[in-house]
Design a protein around this motif. Structure first.
Motif, PDB file in Angstrom:
ATOM      1  N   HIS A 166      52.328  44.070  23.622  1.00  0.00           N
ATOM      2  CA  HIS A 166      52.330  43.323  22.371  1.00  0.00           C
ATOM      3  C   HIS A 166      52.338  41.830  22.645  1.00  0.00           C
ATOM      4  CE1 HIS A 166      52.990  46.928  20.062  1.00  0.00           C
ATOM      5  NE2 HIS A 166      53.884  47.267  20.957  1.00  0.00           N
ATOM      6  N   LEU A 167      51.484  41.116  21.957  1.00  0.00           N
ATOM      7  CA  LEU A 167      51.427  39.667  22.054  1.00  0.00           C
ATOM      8  C   LEU A 167      52.051  39.103  20.795  1.00  0.00           C
ATOM      9  CD1 LEU A 167      47.772  39.183  23.269  1.00  0.00           C
ATOM     10  CD2 LEU A 167      49.817  39.492  24.611  1.00  0.00           C
ATOM     11  N   LEU A 216      52.841  36.173  14.858  1.00  0.00           N
ATOM     12  CA  LEU A 216      51.603  36.931  15.013  1.00  0.00           C
ATOM     13  C   LEU A 216      51.798  37.954  16.119  1.00  0.00           C
ATOM     14  CD1 LEU A 216      49.072  33.972  14.939  1.00  0.00           C
ATOM     15  CD2 LEU A 216      49.996  35.271  13.049  1.00  0.00           C
ATOM     16  N   ILE A 217      51.366  39.158  15.897  1.00  0.00           N
ATOM     17  CA  ILE A 217      51.494  40.213  16.895  1.00  0.00           C
ATOM     18  C   ILE A 217      50.102  40.724  17.229  1.00  0.00           C
ATOM     19  CG2 ILE A 217      52.463  42.464  17.443  1.00  0.00           C
ATOM     20  CD1 ILE A 217      54.733  40.678  16.883  1.00  0.00           C
ATOM     21  N   MET A 218      49.792  40.727  18.500  1.00  0.00           N
ATOM     22  CA  MET A 218      48.517  41.245  18.984  1.00  0.00           C
ATOM     23  C   MET A 218      48.851  42.364  19.954  1.00  0.00           C
ATOM     24  SD  MET A 218      45.585  38.995  20.748  1.00  0.00           S
ATOM     25  CE  MET A 218      44.294  39.684  21.697  1.00  0.00           C
ATOM     26  N   THR A 219      48.225  43.499  19.818  1.00  0.00           N
ATOM     27  CA  THR A 219      48.497  44.622  20.687  1.00  0.00           C
ATOM     28  C   THR A 219      47.302  44.862  21.590  1.00  0.00           C
ATOM     29  OG1 THR A 219      49.857  45.623  18.980  1.00  0.00           O
ATOM     30  CG2 THR A 219      49.162  47.043  20.770  1.00  0.00           C
ATOM     31  N   CYS A 220      47.556  44.759  22.883  1.00  0.00           N
ATOM     32  CA  CYS A 220      46.503  45.052  23.852  1.00  0.00           C
ATOM     33  C   CYS A 220      46.346  46.555  23.952  1.00  0.00           C
ATOM     34  CB  CYS A 220      46.883  44.524  25.233  1.00  0.00           C
ATOM     35  SG  CYS A 220      46.873  42.763  25.338  1.00  0.00           S
ATOM     36  N   PRO A 221      45.137  47.019  24.158  1.00  0.00           N
ATOM     37  CA  PRO A 221      44.953  48.449  24.356  1.00  0.00           C
ATOM     38  C   PRO A 221      45.790  48.937  25.525  1.00  0.00           C
ATOM     39  CG  PRO A 221      42.851  47.382  24.023  1.00  0.00           C
ATOM     40  CD  PRO A 221      43.877  46.295  24.165  1.00  0.00           C
ATOM     41  N   ALA A 234      44.954  29.521  22.023  1.00  0.00           N
ATOM     42  CA  ALA A 234      44.897  30.096  23.368  1.00  0.00           C
ATOM     43  C   ALA A 234      43.831  29.441  24.233  1.00  0.00           C
ATOM     44  CB  ALA A 234      44.637  31.603  23.273  1.00  0.00           C
ATOM     45  N   SER A 235      42.740  29.018  23.611  1.00  0.00           N
ATOM     46  CA  SER A 235      41.622  28.470  24.392  1.00  0.00           C
ATOM     47  C   SER A 235      41.657  26.951  24.542  1.00  0.00           C
ATOM     48  CB  SER A 235      40.293  28.907  23.779  1.00  0.00           C
ATOM     49  OG  SER A 235      40.164  28.406  22.470  1.00  0.00           O
ATOM     50  N   THR A 236      42.538  26.282  23.833  1.00  0.00           N
ATOM     51  CA  THR A 236      42.571  24.819  23.925  1.00  0.00           C
ATOM     52  C   THR A 236      43.778  24.279  24.675  1.00  0.00           C
ATOM     53  OG1 THR A 236      43.622  24.637  21.752  1.00  0.00           O
ATOM     54  CG2 THR A 236      41.220  24.451  21.824  1.00  0.00           C
ATOM     55  N   SER A 237      44.790  25.100  24.890  1.00  0.00           N
ATOM     56  CA  SER A 237      45.970  24.623  25.597  1.00  0.00           C
ATOM     57  C   SER A 237      46.489  25.681  26.555  1.00  0.00           C
ATOM     58  CB  SER A 237      47.081  24.252  24.600  1.00  0.00           C
ATOM     59  OG  SER A 237      48.263  23.927  25.296  1.00  0.00           O
ATOM     60  N   HIS A 270      47.988  31.021  24.900  1.00  0.00           N
ATOM     61  CA  HIS A 270      47.166  31.148  26.107  1.00  0.00           C
ATOM     62  C   HIS A 270      47.779  32.177  27.057  1.00  0.00           C
ATOM     63  CE1 HIS A 270      44.489  29.987  29.391  1.00  0.00           C
ATOM     64  NE2 HIS A 270      45.556  30.065  30.165  1.00  0.00           N
ATOM     65  N   GLY A 271      49.073  32.059  27.266  1.00  0.00           N
ATOM     66  CA  GLY A 271      49.747  33.005  28.154  1.00  0.00           C
ATOM     67  C   GLY A 271      49.650  34.428  27.651  1.00  0.00           C
ATOM     68  N   GLU A 272      49.818  34.621  26.361  1.00  0.00           N
ATOM     69  CA  GLU A 272      49.754  35.961  25.791  1.00  0.00           C
ATOM     70  C   GLU A 272      48.343  36.542  25.888  1.00  0.00           C
ATOM     71  OE1 GLU A 272      52.316  37.642  25.075  1.00  0.00           O
ATOM     72  OE2 GLU A 272      53.842  36.133  24.786  1.00  0.00           O
ATOM     73  N   LEU A 273      47.344  35.721  25.598  1.00  0.00           N
ATOM     74  CA  LEU A 273      45.960  36.203  25.699  1.00  0.00           C
ATOM     75  C   LEU A 273      45.606  36.511  27.158  1.00  0.00           C
ATOM     76  CD1 LEU A 273      43.269  36.850  24.340  1.00  0.00           C
ATOM     77  CD2 LEU A 273      42.649  34.437  24.598  1.00  0.00           C
ATOM     78  N   TYR A 274      46.015  35.641  28.057  1.00  0.00           N
ATOM     79  CA  TYR A 274      45.761  35.869  29.484  1.00  0.00           C
ATOM     80  C   TYR A 274      46.358  37.205  29.922  1.00  0.00           C
ATOM     81  CZ  TYR A 274      46.033  35.449  34.533  1.00  0.00           C
ATOM     82  OH  TYR A 274      45.928  35.688  35.878  1.00  0.00           O
ATOM     83  N   HIS A 275      47.608  37.449  29.557  1.00  0.00           N
ATOM     84  CA  HIS A 275      48.263  38.689  29.978  1.00  0.00           C
ATOM     85  C   HIS A 275      47.630  39.914  29.340  1.00  0.00           C
ATOM     86  CE1 HIS A 275      51.248  37.009  32.590  1.00  0.00           C
ATOM     87  NE2 HIS A 275      51.469  36.052  31.708  1.00  0.00           N
ATOM     88  N   CYS A 276      47.159  39.778  28.116  1.00  0.00           N
ATOM     89  CA  CYS A 276      46.464  40.882  27.458  1.00  0.00           C
ATOM     90  C   CYS A 276      45.162  41.205  28.203  1.00  0.00           C
ATOM     91  CB  CYS A 276      46.177  40.531  26.007  1.00  0.00           C
ATOM     92  SG  CYS A 276      45.329  41.823  25.088  1.00  0.00           S
ATOM     93  N   LEU A 277      44.383  40.177  28.510  1.00  0.00           N
ATOM     94  CA  LEU A 277      43.120  40.390  29.226  1.00  0.00           C
ATOM     95  C   LEU A 277      43.372  40.898  30.643  1.00  0.00           C
ATOM     96  CD1 LEU A 277      41.171  37.259  27.960  1.00  0.00           C
ATOM     97  CD2 LEU A 277      40.847  39.648  27.249  1.00  0.00           C
ATOM     98  N   LEU A 278      44.426  40.401  31.282  1.00  0.00           N
ATOM     99  CA  LEU A 278      44.787  40.894  32.614  1.00  0.00           C
ATOM    100  C   LEU A 278      45.146  42.373  32.554  1.00  0.00           C
ATOM    101  CD1 LEU A 278      45.394  40.452  35.616  1.00  0.00           C
ATOM    102  CD2 LEU A 278      47.697  39.722  34.937  1.00  0.00           C
ATOM    103  N   LYS A 279      45.899  42.768  31.540  1.00  0.00           N
ATOM    104  CA  LYS A 279      46.261  44.180  31.389  1.00  0.00           C
ATOM    105  C   LYS A 279      45.011  45.040  31.216  1.00  0.00           C
ATOM    106  CE  LYS A 279      49.101  47.587  29.276  1.00  0.00           C
ATOM    107  NZ  LYS A 279      48.538  48.601  30.120  1.00  0.00           N
ATOM    108  N   MET A 280      44.057  44.550  30.443  1.00  0.00           N
ATOM    109  CA  MET A 280      42.807  45.293  30.270  1.00  0.00           C
ATOM    110  C   MET A 280      42.097  45.453  31.614  1.00  0.00           C
ATOM    111  SD  MET A 280      41.216  43.666  26.837  1.00  0.00           S
ATOM    112  CE  MET A 280      42.170  43.520  25.343  1.00  0.00           C
ATOM    113  N   PHE A 281      42.059  44.367  32.399  1.00  0.00           N
ATOM    114  CA  PHE A 281      41.411  44.425  33.707  1.00  0.00           C
ATOM    115  C   PHE A 281      42.126  45.420  34.618  1.00  0.00           C
ATOM    116  CE2 PHE A 281      40.929  43.280  38.113  1.00  0.00           C
ATOM    117  CZ  PHE A 281      39.570  43.091  38.234  1.00  0.00           C
ATOM    118  N   VAL A 282      43.442  45.343  34.665  1.00  0.00           N
ATOM    119  CA  VAL A 282      44.220  46.247  35.525  1.00  0.00           C
ATOM    120  C   VAL A 282      44.001  47.695  35.102  1.00  0.00           C
ATOM    121  CG1 VAL A 282      46.577  46.932  36.164  1.00  0.00           C
ATOM    122  CG2 VAL A 282      45.915  44.511  36.195  1.00  0.00           C
ATOM    123  N   ASP A 283      43.970  47.944  33.796  1.00  0.00           N
ATOM    124  CA  ASP A 283      43.709  49.308  33.321  1.00  0.00           C
ATOM    125  C   ASP A 283      42.318  49.789  33.721  1.00  0.00           C
ATOM    126  OD1 ASP A 283      46.218  49.421  32.178  1.00  0.00           O
ATOM    127  OD2 ASP A 283      45.507  49.078  30.125  1.00  0.00           O
TER     128      ASP A 283
END
Length: 118
Positions: A4-5, A16-21, A44-47, A53-66
């Motif tokens: 959860h982001l 705001l809550i964002m849930t990574c798959p 997330a993309s400007t700072s 930014h940290g939350e989006l990065y970790h979400c995308l990293l989790k997707m990559f790891v999965d």
């Protein structure tokens, strides 16, 4: 269970809550308005120092790891399409990325195109 982001919206107590798959077959999303999603992505993309930014990065990293099924630090050709689907699932919910049926006539066409992208 997904990752959860959470990020506080600018000048608002709204969290705001964002849930990574959670897995390559799970497609969940950002459970807020289109405007909240836009705010989150802009932040997330400007700072790089922002929580967003940290939350989006970790979400995308989790997707990559999965998608890295054999845990070698690489996404295989066979997992690449699933990674693209996971990453595109949230923007698709808000109309910022086309659905597969708009891009590909068949599932085979999709897989062939993704293999060429790889």
């Amino acid at each position: 269970m997904g990752t959860h982001l959470a990020v506080k919206a600018k000048n608002s107590p709204l969290l705001l809550i964002m849930t990574c798959p959670a897995t390559s077959s799970s497609m969940t999303g950002f459970n807020k308005s289109k405007e909240d999603f836009i705010w989150f992505i802009k932040k997330a993309s400007t700072s790089r120092k922002s929580d967003a930014h940290g939350e989006l990065y970790h979400c995308l990293l989790k997707m990559f790891v999965d998608a890295d099924t054999n845990r070698d630090g690489l996404v295989s050709k066979s997992s690449f399409s699933k990674l693209i689907d996971m990453a595109a699932s949230i923007p698709r919910e808000y109309g910022y990325a086309p659905v597969d049926t708009e891009l590909y006539k068949t599932e085979e066409d999709k897989e062939q195109a993704r293999q060429q992208m790889f």
